[in-house]
Design an enzyme around this catalytic site. Structure first.
Site, PDB file in Angstrom:
ATOM      1  N   HIS B  69      25.353  61.368  23.505  1.00  7.72           N
ATOM      2  CA  HIS B  69      24.264  61.043  24.440  1.00  7.72           C
ATOM      3  C   HIS B  69      24.874  60.200  25.559  1.00  7.72           C
ATOM      4  O   HIS B  69      25.279  59.062  25.357  1.00  7.72           O
ATOM      5  CB  HIS B  69      23.129  60.308  23.729  1.00  7.72           C
ATOM      6  CG  HIS B  69      22.393  61.185  22.775  1.00  7.72           C
ATOM      7  ND1 HIS B  69      21.895  60.733  21.569  1.00  7.72           N
ATOM      8  CD2 HIS B  69      22.079  62.497  22.842  1.00  7.72           C
ATOM      9  CE1 HIS B  69      21.299  61.737  20.948  1.00  7.72           C
ATOM     10  NE2 HIS B  69      21.393  62.812  21.696  1.00  7.72           N
ATOM     11  N   GLU B  72      24.689  56.285  26.627  1.00 15.32           N
ATOM     12  CA  GLU B  72      24.998  55.204  25.675  1.00 15.32           C
ATOM     13  C   GLU B  72      26.434  54.738  25.896  1.00 15.32           C
ATOM     14  O   GLU B  72      27.321  54.932  25.067  1.00 15.32           O
ATOM     15  CB  GLU B  72      24.738  55.713  24.250  1.00 15.32           C
ATOM     16  CG  GLU B  72      23.275  56.082  24.039  1.00 15.32           C
ATOM     17  CD  GLU B  72      23.012  56.958  22.818  1.00 15.32           C
ATOM     18  OE1 GLU B  72      23.963  57.266  22.074  1.00 15.32           O
ATOM     19  OE2 GLU B  72      21.841  57.350  22.625  1.00 15.32           O
ATOM     20  N   ARG B 127      20.637  61.561  29.432  1.00 15.22           N
ATOM     21  CA  ARG B 127      20.989  61.544  28.016  1.00 15.22           C
ATOM     22  C   ARG B 127      21.517  62.889  27.513  1.00 15.22           C
ATOM     23  O   ARG B 127      22.315  62.948  26.582  1.00 15.22           O
ATOM     24  CB  ARG B 127      19.707  61.167  27.255  1.00 15.22           C
ATOM     25  CG  ARG B 127      19.782  61.119  25.752  1.00 15.22           C
ATOM     26  CD  ARG B 127      18.423  60.675  25.231  1.00 15.22           C
ATOM     27  NE  ARG B 127      18.413  60.618  23.777  1.00 15.22           N
ATOM     28  CZ  ARG B 127      18.175  61.654  23.000  1.00 15.22           C
ATOM     29  NH1 ARG B 127      17.947  62.839  23.522  1.00 15.22           N
ATOM     30  NH2 ARG B 127      18.165  61.519  21.687  1.00 15.22           N
ATOM     31  N   HIS B 196      26.698  56.886  17.966  1.00 19.53           N
ATOM     32  CA  HIS B 196      25.657  56.760  18.981  1.00 19.53           C
ATOM     33  C   HIS B 196      25.338  55.265  19.172  1.00 19.53           C
ATOM     34  O   HIS B 196      25.889  54.416  18.500  1.00 19.53           O
ATOM     35  CB  HIS B 196      24.368  57.441  18.522  1.00 19.53           C
ATOM     36  CG  HIS B 196      24.483  58.919  18.297  1.00 19.53           C
ATOM     37  ND1 HIS B 196      23.699  59.823  18.950  1.00 19.53           N
ATOM     38  CD2 HIS B 196      25.287  59.648  17.476  1.00 19.53           C
ATOM     39  CE1 HIS B 196      24.004  61.049  18.556  1.00 19.53           C
ATOM     40  NE2 HIS B 196      24.959  60.979  17.647  1.00 19.53           N
ATOM     41  N   GLU B 270      24.497  54.174  14.701  1.00 20.69           N
ATOM     42  CA  GLU B 270      23.769  53.688  15.874  1.00 20.69           C
ATOM     43  C   GLU B 270      24.262  52.263  16.085  1.00 20.69           C
ATOM     44  O   GLU B 270      24.043  51.395  15.241  1.00 20.69           O
ATOM     45  CB  GLU B 270      22.245  53.686  15.626  1.00 20.69           C
ATOM     46  CG  GLU B 270      21.631  55.054  15.426  1.00 20.69           C
ATOM     47  CD  GLU B 270      21.477  55.833  16.716  1.00 20.69           C
ATOM     48  OE1 GLU B 270      21.675  55.250  17.796  1.00 20.69           O
ATOM     49  OE2 GLU B 270      21.159  57.026  16.639  1.00 20.69           O
TER      50      GLU B 270
END
Lengths: 93, 309
Positions: B69, B72, B127, B196, B270
């Site tokens: 993405h 990020e 994104r 991510h 994440e």
């Protein structure tokens, strides 16, 4: 370059399944231009959403009307991005 | 421009060209350890560069990708730091040295280069990929919904203007298909970690189904070890578990596909969440984020090394 002046990122804290359902229905309204950074899934996880300036007040009123609590995580997104760019350029220099 | 990777500013965000220059410098400085593989091209024709860290032929491999993405940025920046960390620690850190003496590490720092370039030039909030969608003005596909694992099921959108649009068919995005082809042709990847940001989670399969994966107990225990190691540095607290139980149902996700391909140690991170910036972390957060994440990565890589299958 896309401008995000006045965009805010709200951190929304749903407290029950009904509020999650309301937020999900909000997420389905693509014409509002909302950008869900984290999605409404459970009462244990906050929902972060970027809200364009033009719909900011209506969305805040909508949340208040539905008794959904929120706080402002990012006051003005463009300010943050300008600072990010300034730091990049300064360090590069 | 820095003349070498020691002069690279790891505590700053960089453009795609700067990261690609870093990759070339790292390869040039470490010709016996690092090489660059181009596994394909993005929709807009950019190379999909993968760093290969290897000390021998025909080794089992560990895959790490960062920043599928594009917005990020802390993930791509962390990936750059990981690359330098690997060449710095090889020969010094016994654990990493042992791993690299037996296994290869593949690192794709910019998994979605079109999107990443777009975040630097046109839209910082971008994104998805940059492939147009026929019949719609909205561009791009969520590349983490485009894998052939429960593709088209719940937890992904069929609407091209959605941020979680799955694409017209599985592997429709060259950024995804190129990894799929690489994984299949390699045939001997033992771990796959897709990174991510944000919200501080370490997740394992599945996302598309609530059926537990057959290695759930082992993956759960390893996740606990990894996030404990991560927290030992700055106290950053992660949650962990299967995707569907920890966040939400998500179909067409990366690690569900890799797990179904037989890569047991499939995880997705994440990264750090300060509660103030979302994925738009200030640059001063890059190195702490990378440092703590590295500890968790090492836990996963060491476990993979110690538990051949």
């Amino acid at each position: 370059r896309e401008n995000f002046v006045g965009h805010q990122v709200l951190r929304i804290q749903p407290t029950n399944e009904e509020q999650i359902s309301v937020l999900r229905s909000l997420a389905e309204k693509h014409d509002l231009g909302l950008d869900f950074w984290t999605e409404p899934v459970s009462v244990t996880k906050p929902v972060d959403v970027r809200i364009p300036f033009k719909v900011l007040q209506p969305i805040k009123i909508f949340l208040l009307e539905n008794d959904i609590q929120y706080s402002i995580m990012i006051q003005d997104l463009q300010d943050l991005l300008d600072e990010e760019e300034r730091v990049m350029k300064t360090r590069s220099a | 421009q820095p003349r070498n990777t020691d002069g690279y500013d790891y505590a700053n965000y960089h453009t795609l060209n700067e990261i690609n220059s870093f990759i070339d410098m790292l390869v040039a400085e470490n010709p016996n350890l690092v090489s660059k593989i181009v596994i394909g091209q993005s929709y807009e024709g950019r190379p999909l560069n993968v760093l290969k860290f290897s000390t021998g032929a025909n080794r089992p491999g560990i895959w790490i990708d960062t920043g599928i993405h594009s917005r990020e940025w802390v993930t791509q920046a962390s990936g750059t730091w990981f690359a330098k960390k690997i060449v710095t620690d090889y020969g010094r850190d016994p654990a990493l040295t042992a791993i690299l003496n037996k296994m290869d590490i593949f690192l794709e720092i910019v998994t979605n280069p079109d999107g990443y370039a777009y975040t630097h030039t046109s839209n910082r909030m971008w994104r998805k990929t940059r492939k147009p969608n026929s019949g719609y003005s909205c561009v791009g596909v969520d590349p983490n919904r485009n894998w052939d694992a429960g593709f088209g099921g719940a937890g992904a959108s069929g609407y091209p203007c959605s941020e979680t649009y799955r694409g017209p068919y599985a592997n429709s995005e060259s950024e995804v298909k190129s990894i799929v082809d690489f994984v299949k042709s390699h045939g001997n990847l033992k771990a796959f970690v897709s990174i991510h940001s944000y919200s501080q989670m370490l997740l394992y399969p599945y996302g598309y189904t609530s059926t537990p994966c057959k290695d759930q107990s082992e993956l759960h225990a390893l996740a606990k070890k990894a996030i404990t190691d991560l927290a030992s540095l700055y106290g950053t607290q992660y949650t962990y578990g299967s995707i569907i139980n920890t966040i939400y149902q998500a179909s067409g996700g990366t690690i569900d596909w890799t797990y179904n391909q037989g890569i047991k140690y499939s995880y997705t991170f994440e990264l750090r969440d300060t509660g103030r910036y979302g994925f738009a972390l200030p640059a001063n957060q890059i190195i702490p984020t990378a440092q703590e994440t590295w500890l968790a990565l090492m836990a996963i890589m060491q476990h993979t090394y110690n538990n051949p299958y």
